[in-house]
Design a protein around this motif. Sequence first.
Motif, PDB file in Angstrom:
ATOM      1  N   GLU A 223       0.853  -1.185   0.000  1.00 47.67           N
ATOM      2  CA  GLU A 223       0.000   0.000   0.000  1.00 47.67           C
ATOM      3  C   GLU A 223       0.891   1.238   0.000  1.00 47.67           C
ATOM      4  O   GLU A 223       1.744   1.392   0.872  1.00 47.67           O
ATOM      5  CB  GLU A 223      -0.917   0.003   1.232  1.00 47.67           C
ATOM      6  N   ASN A 224       0.718   2.085  -1.032  1.00 51.66           N
ATOM      7  CA  ASN A 224       1.492   3.332  -1.131  1.00 51.66           C
ATOM      8  C   ASN A 224       2.997   3.105  -1.003  1.00 51.66           C
ATOM      9  O   ASN A 224       3.709   3.869  -0.348  1.00 51.66           O
ATOM     10  CB  ASN A 224       1.027   4.337  -0.064  1.00 51.66           C
ATOM     11  N   GLY A 225       3.473   2.027  -1.630  1.00 52.28           N
ATOM     12  CA  GLY A 225       4.901   1.756  -1.654  1.00 52.28           C
ATOM     13  C   GLY A 225       5.447   1.065  -0.428  1.00 52.28           C
ATOM     14  O   GLY A 225       6.656   0.821  -0.331  1.00 52.28           O
ATOM     15  N   GLU A 226       4.579   0.730   0.521  1.00 51.07           N
ATOM     16  CA  GLU A 226       5.011   0.072   1.746  1.00 51.07           C
ATOM     17  C   GLU A 226       4.415  -1.334   1.847  1.00 51.07           C
ATOM     18  O   GLU A 226       3.329  -1.596   1.332  1.00 51.07           O
ATOM     19  CB  GLU A 226       4.573   0.872   2.969  1.00 51.07           C
ATOM     20  N   LYS A 227       5.122  -2.208   2.539  1.00 48.16           N
ATOM     21  CA  LYS A 227       4.543  -3.500   2.917  1.00 48.16           C
ATOM     22  C   LYS A 227       3.747  -3.293   4.197  1.00 48.16           C
ATOM     23  O   LYS A 227       4.303  -2.892   5.222  1.00 48.16           O
ATOM     24  CB  LYS A 227       5.638  -4.546   3.152  1.00 48.16           C
ATOM     25  N   VAL A 228       2.445  -3.579   4.132  1.00 49.27           N
ATOM     26  CA  VAL A 228       1.591  -3.320   5.301  1.00 49.27           C
ATOM     27  C   VAL A 228       1.099  -4.601   5.959  1.00 49.27           C
ATOM     28  O   VAL A 228       0.561  -4.558   7.072  1.00 49.27           O
ATOM     29  CB  VAL A 228       0.379  -2.429   4.928  1.00 49.27           C
ATOM     30  N   ALA A 229       1.268  -5.741   5.302  1.00 45.97           N
ATOM     31  CA  ALA A 229       0.875  -7.013   5.907  1.00 45.97           C
ATOM     32  C   ALA A 229       1.663  -8.145   5.266  1.00 45.97           C
ATOM     33  O   ALA A 229       2.016  -8.090   4.089  1.00 45.97           O
ATOM     34  CB  ALA A 229      -0.621  -7.268   5.764  1.00 45.97           C
ATOM     35  N   ASP A 230       1.950  -9.160   6.061  1.00 49.09           N
ATOM     36  CA  ASP A 230       2.630 -10.367   5.598  1.00 49.09           C
ATOM     37  C   ASP A 230       2.066 -11.497   6.454  1.00 49.09           C
ATOM     38  O   ASP A 230       2.482 -11.682   7.600  1.00 49.09           O
ATOM     39  CB  ASP A 230       4.139 -10.230   5.775  1.00 49.09           C
ATOM     40  N   ALA A 231       1.082 -12.219   5.922  1.00 50.80           N
ATOM     41  CA  ALA A 231       0.321 -13.165   6.740  1.00 50.80           C
ATOM     42  C   ALA A 231       0.254 -14.534   6.091  1.00 50.80           C
ATOM     43  O   ALA A 231       0.068 -14.646   4.876  1.00 50.80           O
ATOM     44  CB  ALA A 231      -1.096 -12.643   6.975  1.00 50.80           C
ATOM     45  N   ASN A 232       0.391 -15.580   6.898  1.00 52.56           N
ATOM     46  CA  ASN A 232       0.132 -16.931   6.420  1.00 52.56           C
ATOM     47  C   ASN A 232      -1.362 -17.090   6.177  1.00 52.56           C
ATOM     48  O   ASN A 232      -2.187 -16.633   6.978  1.00 52.56           O
ATOM     49  CB  ASN A 232       0.606 -17.965   7.444  1.00 52.56           C
ATOM     50  N   THR A 233      -1.725 -17.749   5.104  1.00 57.28           N
ATOM     51  CA  THR A 233      -3.143 -17.850   4.747  1.00 57.28           C
ATOM     52  C   THR A 233      -3.928 -18.743   5.697  1.00 57.28           C
ATOM     53  O   THR A 233      -5.150 -18.636   5.769  1.00 57.28           O
ATOM     54  CB  THR A 233      -3.306 -18.373   3.309  1.00 57.28           C
TER      55      THR A 233
END
Length: 258
Positions: A223-233
């Motif tokens: 989002e807007n050039g940033e990583k905002v989430a990194d989640a296992n499904t």
Amino acid sequence: MTKQQPLIQVKNLHLYFGSFHALKNVSVDFNAGELIGLVGDNGAGKTTLIRVLCGIHAPTKGQVFFDGKKVERFHPKLAIDQGIETIQQSVGLCDNLSIARNFYLGREPVKRVFGIPFLDLGKMRAKSSRIIRQFGLRENVSADDEVEMLSGGERQSIKIGRAVEFKNRVVIMDEPTNHLSVREREHVNELAVQLKEQGLLVIYITHDIFQVHKLADRIVIMENGEKVADANTDSMSAEALEDVIRQGGRMVEKREAV
């Protein structure tokens, strides 16, 4: 338990285009044998990040490691040599060339007759025929047929088969099911899972979080050039991840502990 060394590791990556800050302190690990959904709205930065990994853009600041070694130079040819293949919906094949010629595009085998090099068309036909059957093209399709006669799903099958045949280690699928029928979309998604099961790193770029959530081991949201989430499904639902996008990324990073 020893933690797996990431195949690709991005650390504190920044990228500027003039005064525009396109990528902002992005850090993310990509592991072999993993299917990762890279999700975000238009302008989120996901395609820009991939272009860094493919050698198209050099970062302004930060580091990229491939198989534990720092990437010192960024160039598309160097990325290809490392085994990074990008599969896009609209590019990558020449309509007026045969399937066999497209399969070996840029990697054409040659044979010498009286010292004169010629394309080894027999080898190109034989190997491409085997691969296109393996990846689901119709029985009445010949390696000598031109690509323009193929459906969208069949074109993607050729690109995916090519990625496997040439021993690529990373397959980046950029919106691979756009404009495909439901059946072709399912076929391409099945092939993406097959690649992962063969030990490749698959990065699947899409707007459709519900589609990729069914396939992926992890979802990374930009989002807007940033990583905002990194989640296992298996620890976060597609609905919850969609809420992150709707809220403009206002969420503390949430990832299952290893």
